[in-house]
Scaffold this active site. Sequence first.
Site, mmCIF file in Angstrom:
data_model
loop_
_atom_site.group_PDB
_atom_site.id
_atom_site.type_symbol
_atom_site.label_atom_id
_atom_site.label_comp_id
_atom_site.label_asym_id
_atom_site.label_seq_id
_atom_site.Cartn_x
_atom_site.Cartn_y
_atom_site.Cartn_z
ATOM 1 N N HIS A 174 10.751 42.990 35.224
ATOM 2 C CA HIS A 174 10.746 41.605 35.724
ATOM 3 C C HIS A 174 12.239 41.103 35.420
ATOM 4 C CE1 HIS A 174 6.473 41.695 35.278
ATOM 5 N NE2 HIS A 174 6.481 42.529 34.219
ATOM 6 N N SER A 295 38.368 35.544 46.858
ATOM 7 C CA SER A 295 37.840 34.429 47.757
ATOM 8 C C SER A 295 39.092 33.531 48.225
ATOM 9 C CB SER A 295 37.242 33.686 46.446
ATOM 10 O OG SER A 295 37.451 32.223 46.751
ATOM 11 N N LYS A 301 38.264 35.354 41.587
ATOM 12 C CA LYS A 301 36.991 36.224 42.303
ATOM 13 C C LYS A 301 37.420 37.550 42.663
ATOM 14 C CE LYS A 301 33.768 33.151 42.468
ATOM 15 N NZ LYS A 301 32.472 32.861 43.376
ATOM 16 N N GLU A 308 26.618 43.250 49.336
ATOM 17 C CA GLU A 308 25.850 42.191 49.872
ATOM 18 C C GLU A 308 25.658 42.420 51.238
ATOM 19 O OE1 GLU A 308 28.135 38.734 48.902
ATOM 20 O OE2 GLU A 308 27.878 38.897 46.736
#
Length: 476
Positions: A174, A295, A301, A308
């Site tokens: 979980h 970024s 970043k 992704e």
Amino acid sequence: MRVFLSGKTATEGREDIIMAQLWGGRFTKATDELVYDFNASIGFDQRFFQEDLMGSRAHVKMLAKQGILTEQERDEILAGLDGIEADVKEGKLEITKEYEDIHSFVEANLIDRIGDAGKKLHTGRSRNDQVALDMRLYTRSQVQHTEELLHHLLETILHIMEENTETIMPGFTHLQKAQPITLAHHMGAYFEMFRRDELRLKDIYKRMNYCPLGSGALAGTTYPLDREYTAELLDFFGPTENSMDGVSDRDYLLEYLSALSVIMMHLSRFSEEVIIWNSNEYRFIEIDDAYSTGSSIMPQKKNPDIAELVRGKTGRVYGALMSLLTTMKGIPLAYNKDMQEDKELSFDAMDTANGCIQLFDGMLSTMTFLKDNMEASAKNGFTNATDAADYLVNHGVPFRDAHGIIGRVVLYCIEKDMAIDDMSLEELQAISPVFEADIYDAISMDTCVNKRLTIGAPGKEVMEKAIASYKAYLSK
Ligand code: ARG
């Protein structure tokens, strides 16, 4: 060849133009321009130009062996096909939209080049068995390619396992810290997944490697074709056994797309973990600069874009599988033009999945594991609570009572912002008198991991056995 007159549909009286189609004889009018484009597949089936040539070469050798063509005709055709191949490679001949499909391109150019002998290439063959063969040959090589990429990924995973049998990290359920494991153990789960994927591909190969050439349009031919011979020339186990099935079976492609979908699902789960591990909150890993991006606005970043994208592209591969399943579901035997739709999305799925395996492999093999952070995280999340309960059980407390006692211990720790190991013996004994000084050893990370020695568990001894068996698997 493409035979419409610009902007017009009718070409009455222009036999020269109409006859230029492979199938022009029965027609008195040329095809409407939009129909021509709608029907044509040259834009995408040129991908199996090589396979089309391979199939034609095998077919022509067989025709000559059977006395259907003379040896001289065979040699002229083979030389013509070689010439076409060389000219395309050197850029002297372009595969253009002037042709309906790759089969017409090859045949029309052969006839242009060698004349009458070229017109005999298609003897005893239909584009239906031709395209069935080309697609199968192309898919077969892709199946092998995917298998090689997976094999390399498995080597990368095994390497990480070998180096991390002692790297403690939290295992989750979980997405909550559950019990301590090692990085080797976690990686081993992916080894299992990708090994199943590899075995699935081997299995598909066994089932698909039969040659449809010689099925004709649907009912074989009256020429004495030697199908065993063409199958052998093209490295198949043998010919397909029913000509109607031979031209209309795309099961092998569905199986491959399904295997690719499962591979993508595995890669996507793994990507999701990489994204979580890479987050500021976790910091379990550092993705190599070569495999991350920045970024345009936020200088701090370093984004896990590859992971992704792999996660995102999974949908495309599933889409191809759903699309082909749906295309095939209503098609009566035998060949129907619907089946031309088997190509574009499948090609896209193959490119996508193969690309993702390769990129993921590169990202994984270059990433740094921040082992201290992993271990600290395992220590700070009560991942040894089960072992603390087991300690009480080993001292005669029934498990349900032990569960309740450790629940109170955890609550105490949460209130004091400490780990179980940080409690003094007095504090522990205040909750249960069963605790003795050996509790600390019983709930150390080392004990929690390395005493787990059942098959498949994270204990170092077991893990080393697993690594040895994975090594043996990979070197087979
Ligand atoms: N382009 C077609 C395909 O991809 C080739 C087979 C054409 N056969 C036919 N009977 N029209 O399926």
